[in-house]
Design a protein around this motif. Structure first.
Motif, PDB file in Angstrom:
ATOM      1  N   LEU A   1       0.865  -1.254   0.066  1.00  0.00           N
ATOM      2  CA  LEU A   1      -0.128  -0.013  -0.234  1.00  0.00           C
ATOM      3  C   LEU A   1       0.794   1.114   0.038  1.00  0.00           C
ATOM      4  N   VAL A   2       0.607   2.334  -1.025  1.00  0.00           N
ATOM      5  CA  VAL A   2       1.285   3.537  -0.980  1.00  0.00           C
ATOM      6  C   VAL A   2       0.035   4.522  -1.143  1.00  0.00           C
ATOM      7  N   GLN A   3       0.640   5.768  -0.961  1.00  0.00           N
ATOM      8  CA  GLN A   3      -0.051   6.950  -0.965  1.00  0.00           C
ATOM      9  C   GLN A   3       0.448   8.017  -1.997  1.00  0.00           C
ATOM     10  N   VAL A   4      -0.280   8.706  -2.636  1.00  0.00           N
ATOM     11  CA  VAL A   4      -0.061   9.657  -3.583  1.00  0.00           C
ATOM     12  C   VAL A   4       0.216  10.908  -2.804  1.00  0.00           C
ATOM     13  N   VAL A   5       1.619  11.436  -3.009  1.00  0.00           N
ATOM     14  CA  VAL A   5       1.891  12.609  -2.419  1.00  0.00           C
ATOM     15  C   VAL A   5       2.319  13.630  -3.267  1.00  0.00           C
ATOM     16  N   ASP A   6       3.029  14.840  -3.002  1.00  0.00           N
ATOM     17  CA  ASP A   6       2.944  15.857  -3.896  1.00  0.00           C
ATOM     18  C   ASP A   6       4.107  15.392  -5.094  1.00  0.00           C
ATOM     19  N   GLU A   7       3.320  16.056  -6.242  1.00  0.00           N
ATOM     20  CA  GLU A   7       3.926  15.977  -7.527  1.00  0.00           C
ATOM     21  C   GLU A   7       3.839  14.228  -8.161  1.00  0.00           C
ATOM     22  N   GLY A   8       3.002  13.888  -7.623  1.00  0.00           N
ATOM     23  CA  GLY A   8       2.654  12.671  -7.993  1.00  0.00           C
ATOM     24  C   GLY A   8       3.591  11.430  -7.516  1.00  0.00           C
ATOM     25  N   LYS A   9       4.256  11.623  -6.485  1.00  0.00           N
ATOM     26  CA  LYS A   9       5.230  10.641  -6.012  1.00  0.00           C
ATOM     27  C   LYS A   9       4.472   9.702  -4.921  1.00  0.00           C
ATOM     28  N   LEU A  10       4.731   8.434  -5.053  1.00  0.00           N
ATOM     29  CA  LEU A  10       4.177   7.438  -4.144  1.00  0.00           C
ATOM     30  C   LEU A  10       5.052   7.077  -2.935  1.00  0.00           C
ATOM     31  N   ALA A  11       4.618   7.197  -1.827  1.00  0.00           N
ATOM     32  CA  ALA A  11       5.109   6.897  -0.618  1.00  0.00           C
ATOM     33  C   ALA A  11       4.513   5.945   0.322  1.00  0.00           C
ATOM     34  N   ALA A  12       5.454   4.912   0.568  1.00  0.00           N
ATOM     35  CA  ALA A  12       4.736   3.655   1.412  1.00  0.00           C
ATOM     36  C   ALA A  12       4.229   4.034   2.702  1.00  0.00           C
ATOM     37  N   ILE A  13       2.983   3.386   2.958  1.00  0.00           N
ATOM     38  CA  ILE A  13       2.389   3.543   4.218  1.00  0.00           C
ATOM     39  C   ILE A  13       3.264   2.688   5.206  1.00  0.00           C
ATOM     40  N   ARG A  14       3.188   3.033   6.637  1.00  0.00           N
ATOM     41  CA  ARG A  14       4.106   2.604   7.508  1.00  0.00           C
ATOM     42  C   ARG A  14       4.019   1.163   7.625  1.00  0.00           C
ATOM     43  N   THR A  15       4.938   0.464   7.678  1.00  0.00           N
ATOM     44  CA  THR A  15       5.083  -1.145   7.715  1.00  0.00           C
ATOM     45  C   THR A  15       4.945  -1.631   6.534  1.00  0.00           C
ATOM     46  N   GLU A  16       4.326  -1.063   5.512  1.00  0.00           N
ATOM     47  CA  GLU A  16       4.071  -1.759   4.296  1.00  0.00           C
ATOM     48  C   GLU A  16       5.317  -2.047   3.141  1.00  0.00           C
ATOM     49  N   SER A  17       6.266  -1.243   3.637  1.00  0.00           N
ATOM     50  CA  SER A  17       7.602  -1.485   2.967  1.00  0.00           C
ATOM     51  C   SER A  17       8.164  -2.835   3.291  1.00  0.00           C
ATOM     52  N   TYR A  18       7.706  -3.378   4.411  1.00  0.00           N
ATOM     53  CA  TYR A  18       8.376  -4.863   4.531  1.00  0.00           C
ATOM     54  C   TYR A  18       8.084  -5.808   3.585  1.00  0.00           C
ATOM     55  N   HIS A  19       6.835  -5.590   2.792  1.00  0.00           N
ATOM     56  CA  HIS A  19       6.567  -6.527   1.732  1.00  0.00           C
ATOM     57  C   HIS A  19       7.570  -6.673   0.654  1.00  0.00           C
ATOM     58  N   ARG A  20       8.288  -5.719   0.637  1.00  0.00           N
ATOM     59  CA  ARG A  20       9.324  -5.786  -0.690  1.00  0.00           C
ATOM     60  C   ARG A  20      10.292  -7.095  -0.276  1.00  0.00           C
ATOM     61  N   PHE A  21      10.654  -7.189   1.193  1.00  0.00           N
ATOM     62  CA  PHE A  21      11.162  -8.504   1.581  1.00  0.00           C
ATOM     63  C   PHE A  21      10.436  -9.532   1.518  1.00  0.00           C
ATOM     64  N   ASP A  22       9.275  -9.557   1.882  1.00  0.00           N
ATOM     65  CA  ASP A  22       8.452 -10.635   1.937  1.00  0.00           C
ATOM     66  C   ASP A  22       8.194 -11.354   0.682  1.00  0.00           C
ATOM     67  N   ASP A  23       8.176 -10.492  -0.518  1.00  0.00           N
ATOM     68  CA  ASP A  23       7.811 -11.095  -1.957  1.00  0.00           C
ATOM     69  C   ASP A  23       9.080 -11.705  -2.229  1.00  0.00           C
ATOM     70  N   LEU A  24      10.444 -11.444  -1.902  1.00  0.00           N
ATOM     71  CA  LEU A  24      11.516 -11.894  -2.398  1.00  0.00           C
ATOM     72  C   LEU A  24      11.637 -13.447  -1.628  1.00  0.00           C
ATOM     73  N   VAL A  25      11.400 -13.040  -0.296  1.00  0.00           N
ATOM     74  CA  VAL A  25      11.549 -14.601   0.602  1.00  0.00           C
ATOM     75  C   VAL A  25      10.731 -15.693   0.193  1.00  0.00           C
ATOM     76  N   LEU A  26       9.444 -15.193  -0.210  1.00  0.00           N
ATOM     77  CA  LEU A  26       8.525 -16.222  -0.476  1.00  0.00           C
ATOM     78  C   LEU A  26       8.820 -16.719  -1.940  1.00  0.00           C
ATOM     79  N   PHE A  27       9.427 -15.823  -2.830  1.00  0.00           N
ATOM     80  CA  PHE A  27       9.769 -16.598  -4.287  1.00  0.00           C
ATOM     81  C   PHE A  27      10.973 -17.372  -3.994  1.00  0.00           C
ATOM     82  N   MET A  28      11.776 -17.395  -3.020  1.00  0.00           N
ATOM     83  CA  MET A  28      12.912 -18.154  -2.859  1.00  0.00           C
ATOM     84  C   MET A  28      12.690 -19.349  -2.351  1.00  0.00           C
ATOM     85  N   LEU A  29      11.503 -19.452  -1.294  1.00  0.00           N
ATOM     86  CA  LEU A  29      11.048 -20.344  -0.359  1.00  0.00           C
ATOM     87  C   LEU A  29      10.344 -21.394  -1.727  1.00  0.00           C
ATOM     88  N   LEU A  30       9.294 -20.796  -2.307  1.00  0.00           N
ATOM     89  CA  LEU A  30       8.609 -21.570  -3.410  1.00  0.00           C
ATOM     90  C   LEU A  30       9.924 -22.255  -4.210  1.00  0.00           C
TER      91      LEU A  30
END
Length: 232
Positions: free
Chosen positions: A101-130
């Protein structure tokens, strides 16, 4: 009266005694060089010779050889079959990987909501485990091809696993993107759900690594020259 030499009599008597001992001594049937502490040979009876007799101390089998030509076509089949399973793993990852989950901030930039950035690590670990789980299953399944065990099929399985991991990487990202469509013109303050991402290509080594470990452990546990390839 002439005296006879004592030395000559002793010598003749000793020679006669020695000859007599040799006549009455039993013939030695022991093996040469096999002596006891008293200097006599062991009495080892000769084994009867009969047709089909096998020497238990001789190696009766020929050393195993790598059959490259005979295993070449099966190895290509193994490589192709393993590669196809990359599509299934890629679809499974796209269905299980969480979005961010991200939120649109100034100038169309995207900022990750708190603790949501951890999913970047989760996606990689899940792919490696599979990939690691698929590699273990691949190595075990290829090992069950008993008549084709050997380095040729092993290399084919590892290469096929690498191709399967690459296919899973490509199609997984594509299918994950279709699950999380983005609006055409997001507004300021909108909360968006980004598709899962794989920010490192190191996750591709999990599948071939699992295949190599599973097959290698099975070969080490077998411990035979031909890996149990010869039936019967």
């Amino acid at each position: 009266m002439a005296e006879h030499p004592v030395r000559s009599q002793d010598t003749s008597d000793g020679a006669q005694g020695t000859a007599a001992d040799h006549e009455h001594a039993p013939a030695d049937q022991g093996t040469p060089g096999a002596q006891t502490a008293w200097g006599r040979h062991h009495d080892v009876p000769d084994l009867p010779a009969y047709p089909g007799a096998v020497d238990p101390w001789a190696w009766s089998h020929r050393p195993a050889r790598v059959a490259v030509r005979r295993d070449l076509i099966p190895a290509v089949s193994v490589l192709s079959a393993v590669s196809v399973f990359g599509l299934a793993v890629g679809w499974l990852w796209s269905a299980l990987a969480p979005g961010m989950l991200v939120q649109v901030v100034d100038e169309g930039k995207l900022a990750a909501i708190r603790t949501e950035s951890y999913h970047r690590f989760d996606d990689l670990v899940l792919f490696m485990l599979l990939g690691l789980g698929a590699g273990i299953v691949t190595g075990a399944a290829v090992w069950l091809l008993r008549e084709r065990r050997g380095p040729v099929v092993f290399v084919a399985a590892v290469v096929g696993s690498a191709v399967a991991a690459w296919l899973a990487y490509q199609v997984g990202l594509s299918w994950a993107g279709s699950r999380f469509p983005l609006p055409d013109a997001p507004k300021l303050g909108d909360v968006l759900d980004l598709a899962p991402r794989l920010e490192s290509a190191w996750g591709l080594i999990a599948w071939p690594l699992g295949t190599a470990i599973a097959y290698g452990l099975a070969a080490a546990w077998n411990g035979r020259d031909d890996l149990g390839r010869r039936l019967g």
